[in-house]
Write a protein that holds these residues in place. Sequence first.
Motif, PDB file in Angstrom:
ATOM      1  N   PRO A  73       0.820  -1.219   0.000  1.00 24.75           N
ATOM      2  CA  PRO A  73       0.000   0.000   0.000  1.00 24.75           C
ATOM      3  C   PRO A  73       0.850   1.264   0.000  1.00 24.75           C
ATOM      4  N   ASP A  74       0.562   2.143  -0.927  1.00 25.12           N
ATOM      5  CA  ASP A  74       1.259   3.412  -1.067  1.00 25.12           C
ATOM      6  C   ASP A  74       0.181   4.445  -1.379  1.00 25.12           C
ATOM      7  N   PRO A  75       0.157   5.578  -0.677  1.00 28.57           N
ATOM      8  CA  PRO A  75      -0.909   6.554  -0.904  1.00 28.57           C
ATOM      9  C   PRO A  75      -0.950   7.116  -2.323  1.00 28.57           C
ATOM     10  N   ASP A  76       0.169   7.027  -3.061  1.00 34.55           N
ATOM     11  CA  ASP A  76       0.210   7.552  -4.423  1.00 34.55           C
ATOM     12  C   ASP A  76      -0.185   6.520  -5.474  1.00 34.55           C
ATOM     13  N   LEU A  77      -0.283   5.260  -5.073  1.00 41.02           N
ATOM     14  CA  LEU A  77      -0.522   4.196  -6.033  1.00 41.02           C
ATOM     15  C   LEU A  77      -1.815   3.458  -5.732  1.00 41.02           C
ATOM     16  N   ASN A  78      -2.532   3.107  -6.803  1.00 37.67           N
ATOM     17  CA  ASN A  78      -3.746   2.313  -6.663  1.00 37.67           C
ATOM     18  C   ASN A  78      -3.485   0.847  -6.935  1.00 37.67           C
ATOM     19  N   ALA A  79      -2.468   0.534  -7.739  1.00 39.53           N
ATOM     20  CA  ALA A  79      -2.158  -0.841  -8.095  1.00 39.53           C
ATOM     21  C   ALA A  79      -0.752  -0.914  -8.660  1.00 39.53           C
ATOM     22  N   VAL A  80      -0.176  -2.112  -8.599  1.00 35.53           N
ATOM     23  CA  VAL A  80       1.127  -2.404  -9.169  1.00 35.53           C
ATOM     24  C   VAL A  80       0.978  -3.708  -9.943  1.00 35.53           C
ATOM     25  N   ALA A  81       1.510  -3.772 -11.158  1.00 30.90           N
ATOM     26  CA  ALA A  81       1.399  -4.994 -11.947  1.00 30.90           C
ATOM     27  C   ALA A  81       2.486  -5.053 -13.005  1.00 30.90           C
ATOM     28  N   LEU A  82       2.891  -6.277 -13.341  1.00 32.09           N
ATOM     29  CA  LEU A  82       3.714  -6.505 -14.510  1.00 32.09           C
ATOM     30  C   LEU A  82       2.762  -6.773 -15.656  1.00 32.09           C
ATOM     31  N   VAL A  83       2.948  -6.082 -16.761  1.00 33.00           N
ATOM     32  CA  VAL A  83       2.026  -6.192 -17.881  1.00 33.00           C
ATOM     33  C   VAL A  83       2.822  -6.508 -19.146  1.00 33.00           C
ATOM     34  N   LYS A  84       2.481  -7.608 -19.821  1.00 39.46           N
ATOM     35  CA  LYS A  84       3.174  -7.958 -21.069  1.00 39.46           C
ATOM     36  C   LYS A  84       2.679  -7.122 -22.239  1.00 39.46           C
ATOM     37  N   ASP A  85       1.382  -6.853 -22.284  1.00 39.97           N
ATOM     38  CA  ASP A  85       0.808  -6.071 -23.381  1.00 39.97           C
ATOM     39  C   ASP A  85       0.020  -4.909 -22.788  1.00 39.97           C
ATOM     40  N   PRO A  86       0.609  -3.711 -22.766  1.00 41.95           N
ATOM     41  CA  PRO A  86      -0.054  -2.569 -22.137  1.00 41.95           C
ATOM     42  C   PRO A  86      -1.107  -1.885 -23.008  1.00 41.95           C
ATOM     43  N   SER A  87      -1.390  -2.426 -24.200  1.00 42.11           N
ATOM     44  CA  SER A  87      -2.275  -1.730 -25.142  1.00 42.11           C
ATOM     45  C   SER A  87      -3.683  -1.507 -24.603  1.00 42.11           C
ATOM     46  N   GLY A  88      -4.141  -2.294 -23.650  1.00 44.47           N
ATOM     47  CA  GLY A  88      -5.488  -2.124 -23.123  1.00 44.47           C
ATOM     48  C   GLY A  88      -5.582  -1.186 -21.932  1.00 44.47           C
ATOM     49  N   TYR A  89      -4.504  -0.489 -21.602  1.00 40.06           N
ATOM     50  CA  TYR A  89      -4.468   0.372 -20.430  1.00 40.06           C
ATOM     51  C   TYR A  89      -4.371   1.852 -20.815  1.00 40.06           C
ATOM     52  N   ALA A  90      -4.912   2.719 -19.953  1.00 38.10           N
ATOM     53  CA  ALA A  90      -4.674   4.162 -20.083  1.00 38.10           C
ATOM     54  C   ALA A  90      -3.261   4.394 -19.545  1.00 38.10           C
ATOM     55  N   ILE A  91      -2.370   4.837 -20.403  1.00 34.26           N
ATOM     56  CA  ILE A  91      -0.960   4.960 -20.032  1.00 34.26           C
ATOM     57  C   ILE A  91      -0.528   6.413 -20.159  1.00 34.26           C
ATOM     58  N   TRP A  92       0.187   6.894 -19.143  1.00 34.08           N
ATOM     59  CA  TRP A  92       0.754   8.229 -19.142  1.00 34.08           C
ATOM     60  C   TRP A  92       1.560   8.389 -20.438  1.00 34.08           C
ATOM     61  N   PRO A  93       1.386   9.483 -21.196  1.00 36.61           N
ATOM     62  CA  PRO A  93       2.044   9.634 -22.503  1.00 36.61           C
ATOM     63  C   PRO A  93       3.557   9.412 -22.478  1.00 36.61           C
ATOM     64  N   THR A  94       4.243   9.888 -21.462  1.00 33.38           N
ATOM     65  CA  THR A  94       5.693   9.694 -21.423  1.00 33.38           C
ATOM     66  C   THR A  94       6.038   8.235 -21.176  1.00 33.38           C
ATOM     67  N   THR A  95       5.245   7.541 -20.361  1.00 35.91           N
ATOM     68  CA  THR A  95       5.455   6.103 -20.172  1.00 35.91           C
ATOM     69  C   THR A  95       5.277   5.385 -21.503  1.00 35.91           C
ATOM     70  N   ARG A  96       4.258   5.768 -22.268  1.00 35.58           N
ATOM     71  CA  ARG A  96       4.030   5.157 -23.590  1.00 35.58           C
ATOM     72  C   ARG A  96       5.253   5.391 -24.494  1.00 35.58           C
ATOM     73  N   GLU A  97       5.803   6.613 -24.471  1.00 33.88           N
ATOM     74  CA  GLU A  97       6.990   6.936 -25.274  1.00 33.88           C
ATOM     75  C   GLU A  97       8.182   6.074 -24.856  1.00 33.88           C
ATOM     76  N   VAL A  98       8.393   5.928 -23.552  1.00 39.55           N
ATOM     77  CA  VAL A  98       9.492   5.111 -23.041  1.00 39.55           C
ATOM     78  C   VAL A  98       9.304   3.661 -23.470  1.00 39.55           C
ATOM     79  N   LEU A  99       8.095   3.125 -23.321  1.00 36.60           N
ATOM     80  CA  LEU A  99       7.831   1.735 -23.696  1.00 36.60           C
ATOM     81  C   LEU A  99       8.067   1.513 -25.192  1.00 36.60           C
ATOM     82  N   ARG A 100       7.624   2.456 -26.025  1.00 41.78           N
ATOM     83  CA  ARG A 100       7.867   2.338 -27.479  1.00 41.78           C
ATOM     84  C   ARG A 100       9.364   2.297 -27.779  1.00 41.78           C
ATOM     85  N   ASP A 101      10.118   3.183 -27.117  1.00 42.71           N
ATOM     86  CA  ASP A 101      11.566   3.241 -27.327  1.00 42.71           C
ATOM     87  C   ASP A 101      12.225   1.934 -26.892  1.00 42.71           C
ATOM     88  N   LEU A 102      11.856   1.435 -25.719  1.00 44.20           N
ATOM     89  CA  LEU A 102      12.443   0.185 -25.226  1.00 44.20           C
ATOM     90  C   LEU A 102      12.120  -0.976 -26.164  1.00 44.20           C
TER      91      LEU A 102
END
Length: 108
Positions: A73-102
């Motif tokens: 439990p962390d007051p800033d976080l609602n959930a933590v997960a490892l995700v193989k395919d993030p396409s079905g999630y609302a993703i912070w734009p910079t996180t999406r950019e980082v994932l595309r680059d990786l």
Amino acid sequence: EERGIWKLPGGTQENGESDLETLCRELKEEIPSIRPLNVKAYKEFRGQSVANGDDLLIKVYLGKVEGSLSYSPDPDLNAVALVKDPSGYAIWPTTREVLRDLKAHNYL
């Protein structure tokens, strides 16, 4: 997950901390069940804060982790997960950019 938007773990550097010390502390706070190993700087990205829209410099590191993913439990976080395919999630734009680059450089 923060405010319904998935993002990579991260945080703010405290006075006197090196980048690596900040990375290790933030991971310990957000995902305490893992420990980073053999970490190296990868790239820097620019983006805006999910919370308030402030400009951010995002420093991305590569390495291995030891341990297993578990939610603490962390007051800033609602959930933590490892995700193989993030396409079905609302993703912070910079996180999406980082994932595309990786993915483009075969890290994912």
